[in-house]
Design an enzyme around this catalytic site. Structure first.
Site, mmCIF file in Angstrom:
data_model
loop_
_atom_site.group_PDB
_atom_site.id
_atom_site.type_symbol
_atom_site.label_atom_id
_atom_site.label_comp_id
_atom_site.label_asym_id
_atom_site.label_seq_id
_atom_site.Cartn_x
_atom_site.Cartn_y
_atom_site.Cartn_z
ATOM 1 N N CYS A 1 0.803 -1.207 0.000
ATOM 2 C CA CYS A 1 0.000 0.000 0.000
ATOM 3 C C CYS A 1 0.833 1.252 0.000
ATOM 4 C CB CYS A 1 -0.868 0.013 1.251
ATOM 5 S SG CYS A 1 -1.691 -1.521 1.559
ATOM 6 N N GLY B 1 -1.645 1.254 -4.831
ATOM 7 C CA GLY B 1 -2.874 0.625 -4.381
ATOM 8 C C GLY B 1 -4.068 1.306 -4.993
ATOM 9 N N ASN C 1 1.544 0.027 5.954
ATOM 10 C CA ASN C 1 1.981 -0.599 4.708
ATOM 11 C C ASN C 1 2.916 -1.724 5.098
ATOM 12 O OD1 ASN C 1 2.945 -1.247 2.153
ATOM 13 N ND2 ASN C 1 4.418 0.420 2.120
ATOM 14 N N GLY C 2 2.571 -2.939 4.700
ATOM 15 C CA GLY C 2 3.421 -4.078 5.036
ATOM 16 C C GLY C 2 2.589 -5.284 5.389
ATOM 17 N N CYS D 1 13.483 -3.650 0.700
ATOM 18 C CA CYS D 1 12.934 -4.492 -0.377
ATOM 19 C C CYS D 1 13.487 -4.071 -1.734
ATOM 20 C CB CYS D 1 11.413 -4.347 -0.369
ATOM 21 S SG CYS D 1 10.604 -4.928 -1.870
ATOM 22 N N TYR E 1 10.143 -2.734 -9.607
ATOM 23 C CA TYR E 1 8.814 -2.525 -10.173
ATOM 24 C C TYR E 1 7.951 -1.525 -9.434
ATOM 25 C CZ TYR E 1 3.883 -3.387 -11.087
ATOM 26 O OH TYR E 1 2.565 -3.221 -11.360
ATOM 27 N N CYS F 1 6.167 -13.082 -1.792
ATOM 28 C CA CYS F 1 6.602 -12.123 -0.776
ATOM 29 C C CYS F 1 5.686 -12.244 0.433
ATOM 30 C CB CYS F 1 6.520 -10.708 -1.329
ATOM 31 S SG CYS F 1 6.913 -9.463 -0.089
ATOM 32 N N CYS G 1 16.495 -7.130 1.050
ATOM 33 C CA CYS G 1 15.678 -8.339 0.949
ATOM 34 C C CYS G 1 15.502 -8.600 -0.527
ATOM 35 C CB CYS G 1 14.313 -8.152 1.616
ATOM 36 S SG CYS G 1 13.291 -9.634 1.368
ATOM 37 N N CYS H 1 12.190 -12.853 -2.993
ATOM 38 C CA CYS H 1 11.364 -13.331 -4.107
ATOM 39 C C CYS H 1 12.240 -13.800 -5.268
ATOM 40 C CB CYS H 1 10.359 -12.270 -4.544
ATOM 41 S SG CYS H 1 11.067 -10.657 -4.754
HETATM 42 P P1 AMP Z 1 2.461 -11.452 -15.257
HETATM 43 O O1 AMP Z 1 1.526 -11.384 -16.369
HETATM 44 O O2 AMP Z 1 1.817 -12.041 -14.046
HETATM 45 O O3 AMP Z 1 3.762 -12.121 -15.567
HETATM 46 O O4 AMP Z 1 2.764 -9.956 -14.834
HETATM 47 C C1 AMP Z 1 3.976 -9.369 -15.104
HETATM 48 C C2 AMP Z 1 3.793 -7.876 -15.079
HETATM 49 O O5 AMP Z 1 3.213 -7.465 -13.850
HETATM 50 C C3 AMP Z 1 5.121 -7.187 -15.242
HETATM 51 O O6 AMP Z 1 5.067 -6.453 -16.423
HETATM 52 C C4 AMP Z 1 5.259 -6.292 -14.042
HETATM 53 O O7 AMP Z 1 5.416 -4.966 -14.491
HETATM 54 C C5 AMP Z 1 3.990 -6.418 -13.269
HETATM 55 N N1 AMP Z 1 4.228 -6.806 -11.862
HETATM 56 C C6 AMP Z 1 5.306 -7.360 -11.332
HETATM 57 N N2 AMP Z 1 5.154 -7.582 -10.006
HETATM 58 C C7 AMP Z 1 3.951 -7.108 -9.692
HETATM 59 C C8 AMP Z 1 3.218 -7.019 -8.478
HETATM 60 N N3 AMP Z 1 3.701 -7.462 -7.326
HETATM 61 N N4 AMP Z 1 1.988 -6.456 -8.530
HETATM 62 C C9 AMP Z 1 1.487 -6.036 -9.692
HETATM 63 N N5 AMP Z 1 2.127 -6.102 -10.862
HETATM 64 C C10 AMP Z 1 3.341 -6.634 -10.874
HETATM 65 FE FE1 SF4 Z 2 10.569 -7.183 -1.576
HETATM 66 FE FE2 SF4 Z 2 10.736 -9.604 -2.651
HETATM 67 FE FE3 SF4 Z 2 11.613 -9.166 -0.163
HETATM 68 FE FE4 SF4 Z 2 9.018 -9.091 -0.711
HETATM 69 S S1 SF4 Z 2 10.371 -10.898 -0.848
HETATM 70 S S2 SF4 Z 2 10.162 -7.643 0.562
HETATM 71 S S3 SF4 Z 2 9.006 -8.226 -2.769
HETATM 72 S S4 SF4 Z 2 12.426 -8.309 -2.087
#
Ligand code: AMP
Ligand code: SF4
Length: 464
Positions: free
Chosen positions: A8, A34, A108-109, A252, A258, A398, A450, A453
């Protein structure tokens, strides 16, 4: 098993004229963090008022609702959540009256021991109104026997574990706290009011500061609580800093990949610069010949500029984005997600036809977006399509507040790179290495992030 992860935006405004309007603009600038719901609580020194609802910031608030949120301090929240009930009770700020007065909280978290704490509180007789892990804090604060709110918050914080950037608003004070790992970002800025007096802002991202004309001061440190007091006295001082925990920073890394807006400073660094460097590193690691480099807008733009600059391959905006469609990721079903990619992205056939192209995006999560993009690029006549990703394969979910899906849905967790390439239909597929990602972060030196992921190295003390 995760269910109530929240990724968020939070904001807190202290001692500023029309604080709720400043919170509104700040939330608007952080809409990307969000889109599901939005809320603001404000205090006029005597009473806290709250308004929250589902939807985008501009839909939730209008002049009338903001007018009712009076006072010179306020906190706000944008919610991003894919699971759970769609009820107002599950929106933030959470507000409660308790023995010391009134209190509102934004978070947020994700609190990793939330279920255990909640169970204990319920066994002790607490009645919960929401599914939010944040509600635990209200109960822990209400139950504490300390006489000062600052001590009650400290008591409560000592009983929670996980990732948090928290802001508490009482009738006269505001408190901002970051967990000892500093997983989620939170920055402090200074506001100069029209009469020359000073106010403060804390927000997830500094793009909020830019919009309201605040000046970046510093980040809230991991393990630190900032106490804002003295509003209404006209000469408030810098917030008091209290070290609640010894810092063990692990911010993170995905914020850089992203999540954050490129014009923000996150963990003290500009996000755009880092993303461009990721593209440069990607070009160093994966050199090929092609006619042009095309970003997936907007997530791949900065990295594609870096890739083009390093490789000498021309940059083209070969895919155009319709900005009036929300993010695809938040759609609950697979087919709806596919449609949304088409609604959002359209290639320029005149540029692409007959060409060998490199497409740059920031990450592959489920693989749906990439598959659809490759499909529409083929339809537009691309001869060869190479998909280069400016981060390593996302192989694990995550638990610290970013809403990635379960491992079973993460395509790179369950398939080899060759299988993923085959599924999405690209001629080649490459990822930036974890070292390359680290190299992109200026002055990272020995700094730890971190990156669970990408490498599944979760923080030992934060296992669910
Ligand atoms: P996907 O179709 O699930 O592979 O979505 C990949 C796309 O979602 C990428 O272009 C990223 O920009 C975006 N993306 C990556 N991580 C997230 C996330 N945690 N929440 C929303 N969008 C994401
Ligand atoms: Fe960020 Fe990935 Fe760690 Fe989650 S697991 S806090 S998305 S680096």
């Amino acid at each position: 098993m995760k269910d109530w992860n929240e990724k968020c935006a939070v904001v807190g405004i202290y001692n500023a004229y029309n604080a709720s309007i400043l919170s509104y603009y700040s939330l608007f600038s952080m809409q990307h963090r969000g889109q599901e719901a939005s809320g603001i609580s404000s205090s006029n020194g005597e009473k806290i008022s709250t308004y929250k609802n589902s939807g985008l910031v501009t839909k939730v608030f209008d002049e009338n609702t903001l007018k009712k949120l009076q006072g010179n301090s306020s906190i706000g929240h944008n919610r991003y959540s894919t699971a759970g009930e769609d009820s107002i009770d599950d929106c933030q700020p959470i507000f409660a009256k308790y023995s010391l007065g009134e209190l509102a909280i934004v978070h947020n978290g994700n609190l990793t021991n939330a279920k255990k704490v909640r169970k204990n509180l319920i066994e002790d007789g607490a009645i919960f109104q929401s599914h939010l892990d944040t509600e635990n804090l209200i109960h822990l604060i209400a139950k504490s026997h300390k006489h000062q709110l600052v001590d009650r918050i400290t008591d409560a914080i000592n009983q929670i574990e996980g990732a948090y950037a928290l802001i508490f608003l009482s009738r006269t004070k505001m408190f901002a706290v970051r967990d000892k790992y500093g997983l989620r970002p939170l920055s402090l800025g200074k506001i100069t009011n029209p009469d020359g007096s000073v106010g403060y802002i804390v927000a997830s991202e500094t793009c909020a500061f830019d919009l309201i004309g605040a000046e970046y001061v510093r980040d809230v440190e991991p393990g630190e609580m900032l106490v804002f007091e003295g509003a209404y006295s006209k000469h408030i001082t810098m917030p008091k800093s209290i070290k609640i925990f010894a810092a063990n920073p692990k911010p993170c890394i995905f914020e850089y990949v992203y999540f954050a807006r490129p014009d923000s400073k996150v963990f003290g660094r500009n996000v755009y610069e880092i993303r461009k460097k990721m593209g440069i590193e990607l070009a160093k690691e994966h050199k090929i010949k092609a006619d042009m480099v095309i970003p997936v807008p907007d997530s791949g733009v900065a990295a594609a500029i870096g890739y083009s600059r390093e490789s000498g391959i021309p940059f083209e905006l070969g895919i155009i984005r319709n900005h009036y469609v929300g993010r695809t990721f938040i759609e609950p079903t697979q087919s709806a997600r596919e449609l949304k990619v088409k609604l959002k992205l359209n290639p320029i056939a005149e540029i692409i036809e007959g060409k060998e192209i490199i497409i740059i995006d920031d990450s592959i999560v489920r693989g749906t977006t990439s598959k659809q993009i490759i499909k529409i690029l083929r339809q537009a006549g691309a001869k060869k399509i190479h998909l280069f990703i400016s981060s390593p394969p996302t192989i694990s979910p995550c638990y610290y507040g970013v809403d990635t899906p379960d491992k079973s849905q993460l395509i790179c967790a369950n398939h080899s790179i060759e299988e993923v390439r085959d599924f999405i239909g690209a001629d080649s597929l490459a990822f930036l290495s974890l070292q390359g990602l680290k190299n992109s972060i200026q002055n990272a030196g020995e700094e730890k992030f971190c990156q669970a992921c990408f490498d599944e190295n979760y923080i030992e003390d934060l296992q669910e």
